[in-house]
Design a protein around this motif. Structure first.
Motif, PDB file in Angstrom:
ATOM      1  N   GLN A 170       0.820  -1.204   0.000  1.00 46.32           N
ATOM      2  CA  GLN A 170       0.000   0.000   0.000  1.00 46.32           C
ATOM      3  C   GLN A 170       0.860   1.263   0.000  1.00 46.32           C
ATOM      4  N   GLN A 197       1.084   4.130  -2.943  1.00 44.66           N
ATOM      5  CA  GLN A 197       0.815   5.531  -2.612  1.00 44.66           C
ATOM      6  C   GLN A 197       1.962   6.434  -3.052  1.00 44.66           C
ATOM      7  N   GLU A 220       1.834   6.718  -6.878  1.00 47.30           N
ATOM      8  CA  GLU A 220       0.702   7.563  -7.262  1.00 47.30           C
ATOM      9  C   GLU A 220       0.974   9.029  -6.939  1.00 47.30           C
TER      10      GLU A 220
END
Length: 417
Positions: A288, A292, A295
């Motif tokens: 995760q 992140q 992104e």
């Protein structure tokens, strides 16, 4: 040949990875890697291993057949042939007794391995250390692994009373350039059920967690102009890149982080006022957190492009390798348990650490071959201060042997008739 002589013989072959040739897709990227591959393959043939092969990419594979009449899984061991490009000179290895304090590597050049800089040296007082003359890497990363694995195979062949299933070995090139050899390795054709790399540090260390890793290339397209008439026309891509860097999260860089803390690493920037290319590494231990981060970079590039104009910022993101932990869960955890049992049997306290880097086992695990990472015993990888305690090197080979024994013990029950 004993393990010390074997290791030192390997260090005499210069296998420095070549980044330029690697970037051009050449594998192996340096001739010395093929020389070492051929040498190790011939040693394996002489020892009596079967199906010894060296392909055109310097990937070495070999088989030690099972010596029992019942079915057992195939365990494999991997090391890499290349050494890091930080220093490319030939290695002049030497064995020095260590009695504490600073150790002189090169009297003529006044080069010392200083205990104040490397306090873990205190753990090796009374041991012999394999070091260089302070002008090159030692290459224990990863020739200590190759020596440990070949030595273990030799021991098993010389002691046929030790029961074992099929054992395979694999040695690959260009690990130091994004695990290129492991990524090119044909896991399916190799045919192992699980494996271990030896590509780690001090005695007792055990790795089954590493980075999720990605690459970012951000291209800034500016507009050149002569300074005499630049007002309102010049768009300096170098300054755009600097502003982009300034908007990265503060403190999330390698020099500010440790343990499981992720980061953005501004690694390279080249260009001029018209066009600048920024290259970055992105690292995080959790899936995760990694996503992140990737992104965030993509969104930041989009926002900057809106500010500076269409086409002014182009962001290229690519995955490099995943956290091996993702491949060692549930029914695939057993290689970790076998390694822990082997350490215990050898009287070595396991030191489970997250690796703030990558290793070939991450790529192999992604291909379906569960692969934790064992220690070689060396310290200060990629440095002229790299050193390898002799007892740690010997212990690494003993752990390989014990992993093979533990594999037999774990799976023989119910298999033997």
């Amino acid at each position: 040949m004993n393990i010390i002589d074997r290791f030192i013989a390997y260090t005499k072959i210069n296998t420095t990875t070549n980044r330029e040739k690697g970037a051009a897709g050449i594998m192996p990227s340096s001739d010395g890697q093929m020389v070492l591959a051929q040498k190790v393959a011939e040693e394996l043939r002489t020892l009596g291993m079967e199906k010894v092969q060296v392909n055109e990419r310097a990937i070495v594979t070999a088989l030690l057949p099972s010596n029992v009449d019942y079915s057992l899984p195939t365990v494999a061991f991997f090391g890499h042939l290349d050494t890091s490009a930080e220093h490319s000179g030939d290695t002049h290895a030497q064995i020095l007794p260590y009695s504490g304090g600073d150790l002189c590597l090169n009297k003529e050049k006044n080069i010392f391995l200083r205990q104040s800089e490397f306090p873990e040296l205190a753990n090796y007082i009374g041991d012999d250390l394999i070091v260089t003359d302070g002008t090159s890497l030692l290459g224990a990363d990863d020739k200590a692994a190759i020596a440990s694995i070949v030595n273990a195979v030799q021991y098993l062949i010389e002691h046929p009373e030790i029961k074992h299933g099929p054992v395979k070995v694999g040695f690959v090139p260009d690990e130091e350039q994004g695990l290129r050899g492991a990524k090119a390795f044909d896991v399916q054709a190799f045919g192992a059920d699980f494996a271990y790399t030896l590509d780690c540090c001090g005695i007792g260390e055990l790795v089954y967690e590493n980075w999720n890793a990605g690459d970012a290339e951000i291209i800034f397209n500016g507009q050149s102009a002569h300074p005499m008439s630049a007002k309102g026309k010049l768009k300096n891509s170098l300054l755009m890149a600097h502003k982009f860097i300034a908007m990265l999260p503060g403190g999330e860089a390698p020099e500010y982080t440790e343990g499981r803390e992720g980061y953005y690493w501004v690694k390279q920037m080249q260009g001029n006022s018209a066009r600048t290319v920024l290259k970055m590494d992105v690292r995080d231990f959790t899936e995760q957190g990694y996503r992140q981060r990737m992104e965030f970079l993509g969104k930041l590039a989009e926002n900057c492009a809106e500010l500076w104009g269409e086409g002014s910022v182009v962001c290229n993101l690519a995955d490099r390798y995943a956290n091996v932990y993702n491949s060692l869960q549930g029914e695939n955890r057993f290689p970790i348990d076998i390694a822990l049992a082997a350490y215990q049997s050898c009287g070595i306290e396991p030191k489970v650490i997250p690796m703030r880097g990558g290793y070939d086992g991450a790529a192999l695990s992604q291909k379906g071959l569960p692969c934790p990472n064992l220690f070689t015993g060396a310290h200060n990888f990629h440095s002229i201060y790299e050193y390898l305690p002799v007892k740690s090197l010997q212990a690494a080979s003993k752990v390989v042997i014990e992993v093979i024994k533990q594999t037999h013990n774990r799976f023989a029950q119910g298999s033997a008739q």
